[in-house]
Design a protein around this motif. Structure first.
Motif, PDB file in Angstrom:
ATOM      1  N   ALA A 116       7.338 -10.353   7.563  1.00 56.43           N
ATOM      2  CA  ALA A 116       6.440  -9.124   9.094  1.00 56.43           C
ATOM      3  C   ALA A 116       5.951  -7.643   8.259  1.00 56.43           C
ATOM      4  CB  ALA A 116       7.364  -9.156   9.588  1.00 56.43           C
ATOM      5  N   VAL A 117       7.297  -7.382   7.278  1.00 60.42           N
ATOM      6  CA  VAL A 117       7.281  -5.816   6.602  1.00 60.42           C
ATOM      7  C   VAL A 117       5.741  -5.922   5.990  1.00 60.42           C
ATOM      8  CG1 VAL A 117       7.783  -4.213   5.294  1.00 60.42           C
ATOM      9  CG2 VAL A 117       9.109  -5.112   7.065  1.00 60.42           C
ATOM     10  N   VAL A 118       5.642  -7.318   5.487  1.00 61.54           N
ATOM     11  CA  VAL A 118       4.396  -7.049   4.373  1.00 61.54           C
ATOM     12  C   VAL A 118       3.293  -7.563   4.923  1.00 61.54           C
ATOM     13  CG1 VAL A 118       3.412  -8.268   2.149  1.00 61.54           C
ATOM     14  CG2 VAL A 118       5.427  -8.095   2.148  1.00 61.54           C
ATOM     15  N   GLY A 119       3.337  -8.346   5.658  1.00 59.79           N
ATOM     16  CA  GLY A 119       2.062  -7.891   6.778  1.00 59.79           C
ATOM     17  C   GLY A 119       1.871  -6.534   7.355  1.00 59.79           C
ATOM     18  N   ALA A 120       2.345  -6.130   8.111  1.00 61.84           N
ATOM     19  CA  ALA A 120       2.210  -4.242   8.623  1.00 61.84           C
ATOM     20  C   ALA A 120       1.310  -3.408   7.162  1.00 61.84           C
ATOM     21  CB  ALA A 120       3.146  -4.108   8.771  1.00 61.84           C
ATOM     22  N   ILE A 121       2.688  -3.596   5.988  1.00 62.66           N
ATOM     23  CA  ILE A 121       1.961  -2.822   4.494  1.00 62.66           C
ATOM     24  C   ILE A 121       0.437  -2.007   5.040  1.00 62.66           C
ATOM     25  CG2 ILE A 121       1.756  -2.539   2.573  1.00 62.66           C
ATOM     26  CD1 ILE A 121       4.875  -3.562   2.209  1.00 62.66           C
ATOM     27  N   PRO A 122      -0.500  -3.401   4.763  1.00 61.96           N
ATOM     28  CA  PRO A 122      -1.956  -2.765   4.692  1.00 61.96           C
ATOM     29  C   PRO A 122      -2.601  -2.518   6.212  1.00 61.96           C
ATOM     30  CG  PRO A 122      -2.031  -5.313   4.760  1.00 61.96           C
ATOM     31  CD  PRO A 122      -0.540  -5.040   4.358  1.00 61.96           C
ATOM     32  N   LEU A 123      -2.041  -3.229   7.332  1.00 61.61           N
ATOM     33  CA  LEU A 123      -2.347  -2.136   8.398  1.00 61.61           C
ATOM     34  C   LEU A 123      -2.379  -1.074   8.558  1.00 61.61           C
ATOM     35  CD1 LEU A 123      -1.703  -5.301  10.404  1.00 61.61           C
ATOM     36  CD2 LEU A 123      -3.314  -5.279   9.484  1.00 61.61           C
ATOM     37  N   TYR A 124      -1.046  -0.658   8.053  1.00 60.79           N
ATOM     38  CA  TYR A 124      -0.451   1.260   7.402  1.00 60.79           C
ATOM     39  C   TYR A 124      -1.106   1.504   7.009  1.00 60.79           C
ATOM     40  CZ  TYR A 124       2.288   4.701   8.648  1.00 60.79           C
ATOM     41  OH  TYR A 124       2.393   6.254   8.460  1.00 60.79           O
ATOM     42  N   ILE A 125      -1.573   0.829   5.860  1.00 61.20           N
ATOM     43  CA  ILE A 125      -2.732   1.895   4.872  1.00 61.20           C
ATOM     44  C   ILE A 125      -3.411   1.927   5.338  1.00 61.20           C
ATOM     45  CG2 ILE A 125      -3.167   2.007   2.549  1.00 61.20           C
ATOM     46  CD1 ILE A 125       0.085   0.311   1.787  1.00 61.20           C
ATOM     47  N   GLU A 126      -3.948   1.182   5.652  1.00 57.38           N
ATOM     48  CA  GLU A 126      -6.162   1.236   6.655  1.00 57.38           C
ATOM     49  C   GLU A 126      -5.580   2.272   7.545  1.00 57.38           C
ATOM     50  OE1 GLU A 126      -9.442  -1.967   8.517  1.00 57.38           O
ATOM     51  OE2 GLU A 126      -8.400  -2.046   6.439  1.00 57.38           O
ATOM     52  N   GLY A 127      -4.810   2.095   8.713  1.00 58.96           N
ATOM     53  CA  GLY A 127      -4.641   3.266   9.581  1.00 58.96           C
ATOM     54  C   GLY A 127      -5.524   2.952   9.985  1.00 58.96           C
ATOM     55  N   THR A 128      -6.254   2.896  11.350  1.00 58.75           N
ATOM     56  CA  THR A 128      -7.538   2.341  11.834  1.00 58.75           C
ATOM     57  C   THR A 128      -7.043   2.770  12.852  1.00 58.75           C
ATOM     58  OG1 THR A 128      -8.188   0.393  11.364  1.00 58.75           O
ATOM     59  CG2 THR A 128      -9.259   2.223  10.593  1.00 58.75           C
ATOM     60  N   GLY A 129      -6.842   3.360  14.350  1.00 56.08           N
ATOM     61  CA  GLY A 129      -7.287   2.617  15.725  1.00 56.08           C
ATOM     62  C   GLY A 129      -5.259   3.221  15.549  1.00 56.08           C
ATOM     63  N   VAL A 130      -5.125   1.506  16.357  1.00 56.76           N
ATOM     64  CA  VAL A 130      -2.991   1.888  16.424  1.00 56.76           C
ATOM     65  C   VAL A 130      -2.608   1.472  15.441  1.00 56.76           C
ATOM     66  CG1 VAL A 130      -4.037   1.435  19.504  1.00 56.76           C
ATOM     67  CG2 VAL A 130      -3.468  -0.831  17.242  1.00 56.76           C
ATOM     68  N   PRO A 182      -6.369  -1.142   0.234  1.00 58.91           N
ATOM     69  CA  PRO A 182      -4.822  -1.711   1.298  1.00 58.91           C
ATOM     70  C   PRO A 182      -4.523  -3.042   0.908  1.00 58.91           C
ATOM     71  CG  PRO A 182      -6.927  -0.708   2.606  1.00 58.91           C
ATOM     72  CD  PRO A 182      -7.632  -0.504   1.861  1.00 58.91           C
ATOM     73  N   TYR A 183      -5.108  -3.934   1.080  1.00 54.26           N
ATOM     74  CA  TYR A 183      -4.911  -5.192   0.144  1.00 54.26           C
ATOM     75  C   TYR A 183      -4.288  -5.142  -1.473  1.00 54.26           C
ATOM     76  CZ  TYR A 183      -6.954  -6.035   4.886  1.00 54.26           C
ATOM     77  OH  TYR A 183      -6.621  -5.240   6.022  1.00 54.26           O
ATOM     78  N   LEU A 184      -5.242  -4.112  -1.878  1.00 52.01           N
ATOM     79  CA  LEU A 184      -4.015  -3.906  -3.399  1.00 52.01           C
ATOM     80  C   LEU A 184      -3.428  -3.923  -3.448  1.00 52.01           C
ATOM     81  CD1 LEU A 184      -8.015  -3.670  -5.566  1.00 52.01           C
ATOM     82  CD2 LEU A 184      -6.712  -6.248  -5.321  1.00 52.01           C
ATOM     83  N   ALA A 185      -3.543  -2.217  -3.063  1.00 60.15           N
ATOM     84  CA  ALA A 185      -2.431  -1.896  -2.608  1.00 60.15           C
ATOM     85  C   ALA A 185      -0.660  -2.564  -2.788  1.00 60.15           C
ATOM     86  CB  ALA A 185      -2.320  -0.800  -2.229  1.00 60.15           C
ATOM     87  N   THR A 186      -1.037  -3.916  -1.895  1.00 63.09           N
ATOM     88  CA  THR A 186       0.077  -4.338  -1.007  1.00 63.09           C
ATOM     89  C   THR A 186       0.313  -5.664  -1.600  1.00 63.09           C
ATOM     90  OG1 THR A 186      -0.974  -4.644   1.497  1.00 63.09           O
ATOM     91  CG2 THR A 186       0.639  -5.544   1.006  1.00 63.09           C
ATOM     92  N   ILE A 187      -0.424  -6.283  -2.851  1.00 62.79           N
ATOM     93  CA  ILE A 187      -0.135  -7.662  -3.377  1.00 62.79           C
ATOM     94  C   ILE A 187       0.747  -6.423  -4.616  1.00 62.79           C
ATOM     95  CG2 ILE A 187      -1.516  -8.417  -5.544  1.00 62.79           C
ATOM     96  CD1 ILE A 187      -3.659  -8.905  -3.463  1.00 62.79           C
ATOM     97  N   ALA A 188       0.461  -5.413  -5.313  1.00 62.55           N
ATOM     98  CA  ALA A 188       1.617  -4.228  -5.974  1.00 62.55           C
ATOM     99  C   ALA A 188       3.162  -4.527  -5.409  1.00 62.55           C
ATOM    100  CB  ALA A 188       0.846  -3.095  -6.200  1.00 62.55           C
ATOM    101  N   ILE A 189       2.884  -4.116  -4.460  1.00 58.79           N
ATOM    102  CA  ILE A 189       3.524  -3.705  -3.759  1.00 58.79           C
ATOM    103  C   ILE A 189       4.597  -4.991  -3.964  1.00 58.79           C
ATOM    104  CG2 ILE A 189       5.359  -2.971  -1.500  1.00 58.79           C
ATOM    105  CD1 ILE A 189       2.968  -1.343  -1.326  1.00 58.79           C
ATOM    106  N   THR A 190       3.570  -5.930  -3.278  1.00 55.21           N
ATOM    107  CA  THR A 190       4.814  -7.228  -2.953  1.00 55.21           C
ATOM    108  C   THR A 190       5.342  -7.575  -4.689  1.00 55.21           C
ATOM    109  OG1 THR A 190       3.421  -7.482  -1.271  1.00 55.21           O
ATOM    110  CG2 THR A 190       4.245  -9.462  -1.975  1.00 55.21           C
ATOM    111  N   LEU A 191       4.606  -8.143  -5.217  1.00 55.13           N
ATOM    112  CA  LEU A 191       4.311  -8.243  -6.359  1.00 55.13           C
ATOM    113  C   LEU A 191       5.339  -7.650  -7.232  1.00 55.13           C
ATOM    114  CD1 LEU A 191       1.050  -9.277  -8.242  1.00 55.13           C
ATOM    115  CD2 LEU A 191       3.099 -10.816  -7.301  1.00 55.13           C
ATOM    116  N   GLY A 192       5.711  -6.260  -7.021  1.00 59.07           N
ATOM    117  CA  GLY A 192       7.018  -5.717  -7.607  1.00 59.07           C
ATOM    118  C   GLY A 192       8.069  -6.256  -7.403  1.00 59.07           C
TER     119      GLY A 192
END
Length: 498
Positions: free
Chosen positions: A82-96, A42-52
């Motif tokens: 805030a959106v970047v901060g949310a991306i790994p949370l949503y990708i991990e997708g556990t619980g809420v 989730p965090y590597l994917a977010t790094i790729a998205i953010t850098l891109g």
């Protein structure tokens, strides 16, 4: 006269550079995931998205950065992070966090240093996710500190024009001749205080005074204590730790909510600025009065349950946590008497010192309001007298006094509108809330406090609110953190053309 439009490309160029830098703090949860044997995807994917995205925006041509571009940068930066901060949370997708709204709520709560959470069960989430929440709040504290003393001072918002009077600093953007050096000084001071907090907390754990304090917990809470932010990887917040930790964290919160320009002077051996700061005395006075009120009400309601030490500790801790807008909890104050809860509610409107990581209206504005009101009372009795408002020996410009009144009024209007909308939306969505729940939730969101009362109490969660109510709360956190003006100015027709 030809109309000029706001240079959106230049604003996006700066935003792109900021997004590129976000890849650096995102490596922290990657490292935590590796250490704990969790998935770093989730965090590597977010790094790729953010850098891109950041690289694409950074390639846009930048021509000029003037006031209008600066307003746009401020608004977009907080929203984008805030959106970047949310991306790994949503990708991990556990619980809420299977819900994108919940992920964005947590991301906005993180970067705005609000500290409100939608998490119900902390145990099901990875250590990497829990640490990312802490890192996000630390970034929010650093960001608003640099923003208030650099960008917003130029735009005459966020109380920066007041700091110049109170701190005797001719220009708060220039502690040094170069603004880059100023940013580095404040950043290093912030980093140093965080490191000191982590070392102290870990030492308490290693010494046996707080056996439950691990290295992970020490670093995690240092990130959010100095940032006056409030996230904790523990469901019981600071209540999960020993009294020694609670006293230490109280000190960290108070320091984090102190004007960093004064702290910088103190580090350099200049104690006069802090000692002579009228706002600092006012700030400590409010903390003292608030502690006495809460302590007295606790004694009246439940005596010295748990001992005198526990009563004093909880009174001091919760007063500091709410006034500094950190939002930690040492106990479930949801169970306190109505009187004590109402005092805590009033404290949500105060905030710490200008030029700190804190939120809310801030003590400097309340000091100006108090002095101005007292001046007006005296002038009413002596119509021809001239009595300027002073901070120490310095005269506060009347335009600044009017700005303070205007901001305070608009902030209260936003709070009232937020309360009404939360009540109405809860009824509409079939998830009704009481008036006091709505009042405290609106204040907590707009003034970036964190916990409220009722279901969103210190050991509760905002997950039970209607989805549309959580979207409204996201907006309240965003507008409140950057102090209204940078967002409202975008809605004016003259902003886009001139």
């Amino acid at each position: 006269m030809a109309l000029t439009t706001v240079d959106v490309r230049s604003s996006l160029n700066v935003l792109g550079a900021i997004l590129q830098w976000l890849a650096v703090p995102l490596t922290i949860p990657v490292l935590v995931a590796v250490i704990y044997g969790e998935s770093p995807v989730p965090y590597l994917a977010t790094i790729a998205i953010t850098l891109g995205v950041g690289t694409a925006l950074a390639h846009l041509q930048r021509d000029r950065i003037e006031d209008r571009e600066a307003f746009l940068i401020v608004s977009l930066t907080w929203l984008s992070i805030a959106v970047v901060g949310a991306i790994p949370l949503y990708i991990e997708g556990t619980g809420v966090f299977a819900s994108p709204v919940n992920a964005l709520f947590e991301g906005m709560s993180g970067i705005t240093t609000t500290g409100a959470t939608v998490i119900r069960d902390f145990d099901i989430h990875s250590q990497a996710l829990l640490m990312w929440r802490q890192v996000l709040q630390w970034l929010g504290g650093l960001g608003v500190l640099l923003l208030a003393t650099a960008v917003l001072s130029r735009l005459s918002v966020a109380g920066a024009q007041l700091m110049e009077t109170e701190t005797r600093t001719e220009n708060v953007t220039k502690l040094t001749p170069d603004i880059g050096d100023t940013a580095r000084i404040l950043g290093l001071l912030y980093l140093g205080l965080t490191a000191a907090a982590a070392a102290i907390l870990f030492a308490l754990g290693a010494s046996g005074l707080a056996p439950e304090m691990t290295l992970f917990d020490a670093v995690a809470h240092a990130f959010t204590a100095i940032a006056t932010a409030g996230f904790s990887p523990r469901a019981e917040s600071i209540g999960a730790f020993s009294p020694a930790v609670q006293w230490a964290v109280t000190l960290f919160m108070i320091v984090g909510a102190t004007n960093f320009i004064l702290l910088y002077a103190l580090v350099r051996g200049n104690t006069d600025r802090l000692r002579n700061s009228e706002e600092f005395h006012f700030y400590l006075g409010i903390l003292g009065v608030g502690t006495l009120l809460i302590g007295g009400l606790l004694v009246l309601d439940q005596g010295f349950t748990g001992g005198v030490g526990a009563t004093v500790r909880h009174a001091v801790f919760q007063t500091a946590a709410i006034i500094t807008t950190t939002g930690y909890a040492s106990t479930d104050f949801n169970t306190w008497s109505a009187g004590a809860k109402n005092v805590l509610f009033v404290m949500m409107f105060i905030g710490g010192m200008a030029g700190s990581t804190t939120c809310s209206i801030k003590t400097l504005r309340w000091l100006i309001v108090t002095k101005s009101f007292w001046r007006d009372l005296n002038v009413s009795a002596h119509r021809w007298s001239v009595r300027p408002v002073r901070l120490g020996r310095e005269i506060v410009d009347e335009d600044t006094v009017r700005d303070v009144y205007a901001y305070t009024l608009v902030a209260l209007v936003f709070f009232i509108l937020g309360t009404v909308l939360l009540v109405a939306d809860g009824e509409r969505a079939g998830a009704p809330i009481t008036e006091f729940e709505a009042l405290s939730a609106a204040a907590s969101m707009f003034f970036n406090i964190g916990p409220a009362f009722g279901q969103a109490g210190p050991y509760g969660t905002y997950e039970g609110f209607a989805r549309s109510s959580k979207v409204l709360m996201i907006l309240l956190m965003w507008v409140g953190r950057i102090e209204i003006v940078p967002v409202l100015v975008l809605l004016t027709p003259t902003f886009w053309t001139r």
